[in-house]
Design a protein around this motif. Sequence first.
Motif, PDB file in Angstrom:
ATOM      1  N   ALA A  71       0.834  -1.204   0.000  1.00 28.33           N
ATOM      2  CA  ALA A  71       0.000   0.000   0.000  1.00 28.33           C
ATOM      3  C   ALA A  71       0.868   1.252   0.000  1.00 28.33           C
ATOM      4  O   ALA A  71       0.582   2.219  -0.713  1.00 28.33           O
ATOM      5  N   ARG A  72       1.965   1.248   0.792  1.00 27.51           N
ATOM      6  CA  ARG A  72       2.878   2.396   0.804  1.00 27.51           C
ATOM      7  C   ARG A  72       3.541   2.570  -0.566  1.00 27.51           C
ATOM      8  O   ARG A  72       3.684   3.681  -1.053  1.00 27.51           O
ATOM      9  N   ALA A  73       3.955   1.464  -1.165  1.00 27.13           N
ATOM     10  CA  ALA A  73       4.593   1.545  -2.485  1.00 27.13           C
ATOM     11  C   ALA A  73       3.610   2.069  -3.528  1.00 27.13           C
ATOM     12  O   ALA A  73       3.982   2.844  -4.406  1.00 27.13           O
ATOM     13  N   GLN A  74       2.361   1.646  -3.418  1.00 25.85           N
ATOM     14  CA  GLN A  74       1.321   2.130  -4.336  1.00 25.85           C
ATOM     15  C   GLN A  74       1.182   3.645  -4.205  1.00 25.85           C
ATOM     16  O   GLN A  74       1.099   4.358  -5.198  1.00 25.85           O
ATOM     17  N   ALA A  75       1.187   4.139  -2.973  1.00 23.87           N
ATOM     18  CA  ALA A  75       1.045   5.575  -2.733  1.00 23.87           C
ATOM     19  C   ALA A  75       2.251   6.356  -3.239  1.00 23.87           C
ATOM     20  O   ALA A  75       2.106   7.446  -3.795  1.00 23.87           O
TER      21      ALA A  75
END
Length: 195
Positions: free
Chosen positions: A164-168
């Motif tokens: 999720a952090r990488a997506q953001a």
Amino acid sequence: MSFPATVTAEQLERVAAALRANGFAAEILDDATEARARVKDLLPQGARVLTGASETLRLSGINEDINAGGQYDAIRPRIPGIARATGADEIRRLVACPDVVVNSVAAVTETGSLVLASGSGSQLPAHEGGADHAVWIVGAQKVVPDLSTALRCIDEHALPLENARAQAVFGMPRAWHRAAAPRGHRLLTGDSPTL
């Protein structure tokens, strides 16, 4: 997989004793407020401090205390200002060798092992001895019976958060590769530095 709903005081005492037997300094604190105050006590003014990408640190306020408080030479806020194309070596050195690394872990086993995961692996060098000291803030919900359960927690809880952090940040999830020894999984032993 969900973490245990409750952990007894006796379990916490056993885990702390097992961590101490494995060479870690371990303290049991009542809540995030106490942890936040204890971290302030442990960190020397002006120290180069790297915080990990941790929901525990974010939700407790420890992340903001370190990275926006002005009392430390906080590394994480400096990284976005360094051009990756020309400053990759500088970034690597900053995150690998701080004075102190402050983070959480994915799980702690009842036998006294801390298990840390990193999607890119960039956080691991500081935890494995690159930092002079490491401070890990670990919620009681992260206590698990053994290493195989800890690794399942990484797969089913920590890695989705990392994705999720990488997506953001990057606009797409990270690709995870699995092998006999999963990439990004590291077991930290009593040889690791602690405060």
